[in-house]
Design a protein around this motif. Structure first.
Motif, mmCIF file in Angstrom:
data_model
loop_
_atom_site.group_PDB
_atom_site.id
_atom_site.type_symbol
_atom_site.label_atom_id
_atom_site.label_comp_id
_atom_site.label_asym_id
_atom_site.label_seq_id
_atom_site.Cartn_x
_atom_site.Cartn_y
_atom_site.Cartn_z
ATOM 1 N N ALA A 6 4.159 -4.825 -6.620
ATOM 2 C CA ALA A 6 4.906 -5.837 -6.184
ATOM 3 C C ALA A 6 4.847 -7.043 -7.177
ATOM 4 N N LYS A 7 5.666 -8.053 -6.821
ATOM 5 C CA LYS A 7 5.755 -9.300 -7.774
ATOM 6 C C LYS A 7 4.446 -9.887 -7.376
ATOM 7 N N ASP A 8 4.230 -10.121 -5.932
ATOM 8 C CA ASP A 8 3.497 -11.168 -5.538
ATOM 9 C C ASP A 8 2.338 -10.530 -4.165
ATOM 10 N N ALA A 9 1.251 -10.928 -3.988
ATOM 11 C CA ALA A 9 0.636 -10.351 -2.748
ATOM 12 C C ALA A 9 -0.317 -11.543 -2.211
ATOM 13 N N VAL A 10 -0.423 -11.388 -0.904
ATOM 14 C CA VAL A 10 -1.341 -12.308 -0.308
ATOM 15 C C VAL A 10 -2.280 -11.439 0.762
ATOM 16 N N TYR A 11 -3.520 -11.559 0.457
ATOM 17 C CA TYR A 11 -4.603 -10.656 1.258
ATOM 18 C C TYR A 11 -5.420 -11.873 2.155
ATOM 19 N N THR A 12 -5.428 -11.783 3.253
ATOM 20 C CA THR A 12 -5.879 -12.449 4.251
ATOM 21 C C THR A 12 -7.080 -11.754 4.640
ATOM 22 N N VAL A 13 -8.275 -12.008 4.172
ATOM 23 C CA VAL A 13 -9.441 -11.300 4.104
ATOM 24 C C VAL A 13 -10.043 -11.052 5.691
ATOM 25 N N ALA A 14 -10.035 -12.111 6.413
ATOM 26 C CA ALA A 14 -10.658 -12.012 7.853
ATOM 27 C C ALA A 14 -9.946 -10.895 8.886
ATOM 28 N N ASN A 15 -8.583 -10.790 8.743
ATOM 29 C CA ASN A 15 -7.796 -10.086 9.570
ATOM 30 C C ASN A 15 -7.571 -8.781 8.862
ATOM 31 N N GLY A 16 -7.552 -8.649 7.480
ATOM 32 C CA GLY A 16 -7.441 -7.286 6.705
ATOM 33 C C GLY A 16 -5.983 -7.241 6.452
ATOM 34 N N GLN A 17 -5.090 -8.381 6.431
ATOM 35 C CA GLN A 17 -3.692 -8.299 6.245
ATOM 36 C C GLN A 17 -3.583 -8.456 4.847
ATOM 37 N N VAL A 18 -2.412 -7.647 4.309
ATOM 38 C CA VAL A 18 -2.005 -7.693 2.719
ATOM 39 C C VAL A 18 -0.729 -7.907 3.264
ATOM 40 N N VAL A 19 -0.060 -8.716 2.560
ATOM 41 C CA VAL A 19 1.618 -8.885 2.285
ATOM 42 C C VAL A 19 2.053 -8.860 1.062
ATOM 43 N N MET A 20 2.692 -7.822 0.579
ATOM 44 C CA MET A 20 3.307 -7.720 -0.844
ATOM 45 C C MET A 20 4.758 -8.038 -0.689
ATOM 46 N N THR A 21 5.292 -8.982 -1.802
ATOM 47 C CA THR A 21 6.764 -9.247 -1.807
ATOM 48 C C THR A 21 7.296 -9.053 -3.093
ATOM 49 N N GLY A 22 8.517 -8.768 -3.341
ATOM 50 C CA GLY A 22 9.168 -8.595 -4.553
ATOM 51 C C GLY A 22 9.248 -7.363 -5.000
ATOM 52 N N ASP A 23 10.383 -6.546 -4.896
ATOM 53 C CA ASP A 23 10.442 -5.311 -5.699
ATOM 54 C C ASP A 23 9.518 -4.437 -5.362
ATOM 55 N N VAL A 24 9.012 -4.388 -4.085
ATOM 56 C CA VAL A 24 7.697 -3.415 -3.795
ATOM 57 C C VAL A 24 8.228 -1.854 -3.981
ATOM 58 N N LEU A 25 6.920 -1.096 -4.364
ATOM 59 C CA LEU A 25 7.336 0.167 -4.655
ATOM 60 C C LEU A 25 5.760 0.566 -4.138
ATOM 61 N N LEU A 26 5.866 1.501 -3.206
ATOM 62 C CA LEU A 26 4.838 2.321 -2.572
ATOM 63 C C LEU A 26 4.963 3.813 -2.926
ATOM 64 N N THR A 27 3.764 4.562 -3.604
ATOM 65 C CA THR A 27 3.760 5.720 -3.919
ATOM 66 C C THR A 27 2.616 6.350 -2.936
ATOM 67 N N GLN A 28 2.767 7.550 -2.405
ATOM 68 C CA GLN A 28 1.828 7.942 -1.359
ATOM 69 C C GLN A 28 2.376 9.599 -1.404
ATOM 70 N N ASN A 29 1.414 10.260 -1.357
ATOM 71 C CA ASN A 29 1.422 11.983 -1.338
ATOM 72 C C ASN A 29 2.751 12.434 -1.996
ATOM 73 N N GLY A 30 2.761 11.838 -3.274
ATOM 74 C CA GLY A 30 4.010 12.273 -4.015
ATOM 75 C C GLY A 30 5.374 11.776 -3.809
ATOM 76 N N GLY A 31 5.406 11.012 -2.647
ATOM 77 C CA GLY A 31 6.709 10.313 -2.371
ATOM 78 C C GLY A 31 6.701 8.677 -2.595
ATOM 79 N N THR A 32 7.977 8.003 -2.641
ATOM 80 C CA THR A 32 7.941 6.849 -2.969
ATOM 81 C C THR A 32 8.652 6.126 -1.744
#
Length: 166
Positions: free
Chosen positions: A109-135
């Motif tokens: 992604a273009k940007d990300a914010v990771y809030t450590v205490a609650n384990g939340q990651v928010v990624m923004t801007g043209d996000v592409l996730l690749t998992q198990n051969g799929g996107t």
């Protein structure tokens, strides 16, 4: 209308035939992007600037953040420390070609914010996730690292092949 598509089968390694998903949101299982958020956070970079006044440390150039099996790479990463305890990391704000990866999955992604205490990651801007051969692509990806679940939003698109096909 918002269409939600459950892709838990991908996390289990079971490919399911479905047409391309066009909608505003998709709930996604993240078996590989799951992390123990209590582990130490290691940061390496080309440069570091510390601001004692606001309790931040800004890393620039080839930044790599590691926590357990989870890796985050970016051009710039700002680490924000707790106001009452300057040894405790509250948030990690990454920008410039952000990559979040585990052994099985990766998200860009273009940007990300990771809030450590609650384990939340928010990624923004043209996000592409690749998992198990799929996107899966969208504009915002929210991941709960403690549970391994997430939500992709913003004109979500994916192509899923049936098991065994190319």
């Amino acid at each position: 209308m918002v269409r939600t598509i459950r892709l838990a089968a991908l996390a289990l390694g079971v490919a399911v035939f479905a047409p391309a998903a066009h909608g505003q949101g998709a709930t996604v299982a993240f078996g590989g992007i799951k992390s123990d958020t209590s582990q130490p956070v290691e940061v390496t970079a080309d440069q570091l600037a510390v601001n004692q006044t606001d309790g931040t440390a800004t890393f620039t150039g080839n930044v790599v953040v590691i926590q357990g099996d989870l890796r985050l790479g970016a051009t710039t990463v700002r680490v924000e420390y707790a106001k009452d305890d300057r040894t405790k990391v509250e948030r990690i704000v990454a920008s410039g070609g952000v990559t979040l990866a585990s052994a099985a999955e990766a998200a860009e992604a273009k940007d990300a914010v990771y809030t450590v205490a609650n384990g939340q990651v928010v990624m923004t801007g043209d996000v592409l996730l690749t998992q198990n051969g799929g996107t899966i692509a969208g504009q915002k990806l929210s991941v709960d690292l403690k549970t391994g679940t997430g939500q992709m939003d913003g004109r979500v698109r994916t192509v899923i092949s049936p098991k065994g096909s190319q």
